[in-house]
Design an enzyme around this catalytic site. Structure first.
Site, PDB file in Angstrom:
ATOM      1  N   GLU A 212       0.872  -1.348  -0.057  1.00  0.00           N
ATOM      2  CA  GLU A 212      -0.076   0.108   0.036  1.00  0.00           C
ATOM      3  C   GLU A 212       0.845   1.263   0.019  1.00  0.00           C
ATOM      4  O   GLU A 212       0.378   2.198  -0.503  1.00  0.00           O
ATOM      5  CB  GLU A 212      -0.848  -0.042   1.240  1.00  0.00           C
ATOM      6  CG  GLU A 212      -2.030  -1.104   1.259  1.00  0.00           C
ATOM      7  CD  GLU A 212      -2.817  -0.996  -0.135  1.00  0.00           C
ATOM      8  OE1 GLU A 212      -2.962   0.280  -0.614  1.00  0.00           O
ATOM      9  OE2 GLU A 212      -3.549  -1.880  -0.560  1.00  0.00           O
TER      10      GLU A 212
ATOM     11  N   GLN B 222       0.009   6.826  -5.066  1.00  0.00           N
ATOM     12  CA  GLN B 222       0.359   7.905  -5.899  1.00  0.00           C
ATOM     13  C   GLN B 222       1.448   7.152  -6.979  1.00  0.00           C
ATOM     14  O   GLN B 222       2.010   7.874  -7.630  1.00  0.00           O
ATOM     15  CB  GLN B 222       1.020   9.193  -5.573  1.00  0.00           C
ATOM     16  CG  GLN B 222      -0.035   9.957  -4.578  1.00  0.00           C
ATOM     17  CD  GLN B 222      -1.038  10.623  -5.378  1.00  0.00           C
ATOM     18  OE1 GLN B 222      -0.867  11.668  -6.145  1.00  0.00           O
ATOM     19  NE2 GLN B 222      -2.147   9.913  -5.244  1.00  0.00           N
ATOM     20  N   THR B 223       1.168   5.975  -7.187  1.00  0.00           N
ATOM     21  CA  THR B 223       2.465   5.140  -7.974  1.00  0.00           C
ATOM     22  C   THR B 223       1.481   4.257  -8.812  1.00  0.00           C
ATOM     23  O   THR B 223       0.695   3.312  -8.239  1.00  0.00           O
ATOM     24  CB  THR B 223       3.389   4.637  -7.181  1.00  0.00           C
ATOM     25  OG1 THR B 223       3.862   5.592  -6.274  1.00  0.00           O
ATOM     26  CG2 THR B 223       4.390   3.878  -7.936  1.00  0.00           C
TER      27      THR B 223
ATOM     28  N   TYR C  85      -6.691   6.292   3.463  1.00  0.00           N
ATOM     29  CA  TYR C  85      -6.732   5.258   2.683  1.00  0.00           C
ATOM     30  C   TYR C  85      -6.322   4.049   3.068  1.00  0.00           C
ATOM     31  O   TYR C  85      -6.747   2.961   3.153  1.00  0.00           O
ATOM     32  CB  TYR C  85      -6.528   5.897   1.254  1.00  0.00           C
ATOM     33  CG  TYR C  85      -6.422   4.540   0.458  1.00  0.00           C
ATOM     34  CD1 TYR C  85      -7.369   3.820  -0.119  1.00  0.00           C
ATOM     35  CD2 TYR C  85      -4.860   4.093   0.261  1.00  0.00           C
ATOM     36  CE1 TYR C  85      -6.972   2.828  -0.773  1.00  0.00           C
ATOM     37  CE2 TYR C  85      -4.434   3.055  -0.382  1.00  0.00           C
ATOM     38  CZ  TYR C  85      -5.797   2.314  -0.967  1.00  0.00           C
ATOM     39  OH  TYR C  85      -5.556   1.099  -1.354  1.00  0.00           O
TER      40      TYR C  85
ATOM     41  N   ASP D  40     -10.088   6.047  -2.495  1.00  0.00           N
ATOM     42  CA  ASP D  40      -8.617   6.599  -2.959  1.00  0.00           C
ATOM     43  C   ASP D  40      -9.151   7.232  -4.538  1.00  0.00           C
ATOM     44  O   ASP D  40      -9.996   7.299  -4.694  1.00  0.00           O
ATOM     45  CB  ASP D  40      -7.603   5.295  -3.548  1.00  0.00           C
ATOM     46  CG  ASP D  40      -7.988   4.365  -4.534  1.00  0.00           C
ATOM     47  OD1 ASP D  40      -9.504   4.492  -5.021  1.00  0.00           O
ATOM     48  OD2 ASP D  40      -7.367   3.794  -5.395  1.00  0.00           O
TER      49      ASP D  40
END
Length: 347
Positions: free
Chosen positions: A33, A38-39, A116, A134
DNA sequence: AACCCGTGGAG
DNA sequence: TCTCCAAGGGT
């Protein structure tokens, strides 16, 4: 109820096989996680494999040096994630006796774990009934249910969390959460979503009002500043001046010393800069060559970097951290430095 | 609340 | 080249 049944049916046919879905080990799920924040999955996947191989358990990570962790993270970006990961592993080792906390509040209190990620770990590892929200979930819900409030706002967060909680399947929570994220990543994509094969087209408000490209509504327009860095490549007696960064975005990583200037300037102006003179004060030095200008684009900065090859005759190495090529290669460096090293075959 | 934080791929 | 943005979180 119709919504989650339709979604789970879609998931059964379209789900991705991902390594972190084969386990319920909270440590492994936590790592995945954090890496995926952001990946993209494709970018994070090789890092996940390397990471779990190097640190199979939480105690392995807790007992590692921060530099090892950053080295494994090199190239992935958002390096505070790696520092927080290591910090939190040590914290769990001490405070929780090495046992990963199993309730939402304790998980949320971990550094680097927000709303999240806490919901994701709670759901995937402990089967707790919490909705994940998310970027995928926001996109899917905003389009299907026509939510125009930006998620970034306070009221937006409440709307999306309330809606997500209402839709959560009351039996297959974990699968539902995975499903809605896969659906966002594979079908309800940011650009050119696959509406022709979407099971929700008939009820999708965005589709039926021709607003697919307008949802979700986003607020933030980030401001990008330009920075001009002049790195000093000083090779003395088979060693380079190379030191640890002690603040900012690359904290804990290494780079060459540099002179920052306010704007794009030429060579002669640079050599007259105050900071340049201060750095070289009493040294006898000669500028041998310079690199091209590297443009390194970060989320909030455009870095224009030039690397200057400089010989210093009377360098006092006690005043600097110097490392050999071999040592340098072991140290974590930002992508910009890595690219330069590769280009010039310093190693 | 508003702003900060990397990197690479897609279009 | 240029813009967008991806399994967010910290301050």
């Amino acid at each position: 109820m119709v919504f989650c049944n339709t979604l789970l049916k879609w998931y059964d046919l379209n789900k991705r096989e991902l390594p972190w879905r084969k386990t319920r080990d909270p440590y492994v799920i936590w790592i995945s996680e954090i890496i995926l924040q952001q990946t993209r999955v494709s970018q994070g996947l090789p890092y996940f494999s390397k990471f779990i191989e190097s640190f199979p358990s939480l105690l392995d990570l807790a007992n590692a040096q921060e530099e090892e962790v950053l080295k494994l993270w090199q190239g992935l970006g958002y390096y505070s994630r790696a520092r927080n990961l290591h910090y939190t592993a040590k914290c769990i080792a001490e405070k929780y006796d090495g046992i990963f906390p199993s309730n939402y509040e304790d998980i949320l209190s971990l550094k680097g774990v927000g709303n999240y990620t806490a919901a994701a770990i709670s759901s995937f590892a402990f089967d707790l009934s919490l909705p994940v929200v998310d970027g995928n979930v926001v996109r899917v819900l905003s389009r299907i249910f026509g939510v125009e409030t930006p998620f970034e706002s306070f009221s937006g967060k409440k709307k999306f969390y309330d809606l997500a909680a209402k839709l959560l399947d009351n039996k297959r929570h974990s699968e539902y959460n995975q499903a809605i994220m896969d659906f966002g990543a594979l079908c309800c994509t940011p650009k050119i979503p696959k509406c022709e094969s979407c099971p929700f087209v008939s009820m999708c408000i965005a589709y039926n009002t021709n607003n697919i490209n307008k949802l979700p509504v986003k607020l933030k327009k980030i401001k990008i500043t330009n920075r001009f860095l002049n790195y000093l490549i000083i090779n003395h007696e088979e060693q380079f001046i190379f030191s640890k960064i002690n603040k900012g975005i690359w904290k804990g990583m290494y780079q060459f010393p540099y002179i920052e200037v306010e704007k794009k300037i030429n060579k002669n102006e640079l050599f007259e800069e105050e900071n340049w003179k201060i750095f070289f004060c009493d040294y006898k030095y000669k500028v041998i060559a310079s690199s091209k200008v590297y443009l390194h684009k970060l989320s909030h900065q455009n870095i224009y970097a030039t690397f200057w090859f400089i010989n210093v005759q009377n360098l006092n190495k006690k005043n600097f951290k110097c490392v050999s090529k071999q040592e340098l290669m072991q140290l974590p460096v930002p992508r910009l430095i890595e690219k330069f090293i590769n280009d010039y075959k310093l190693i």
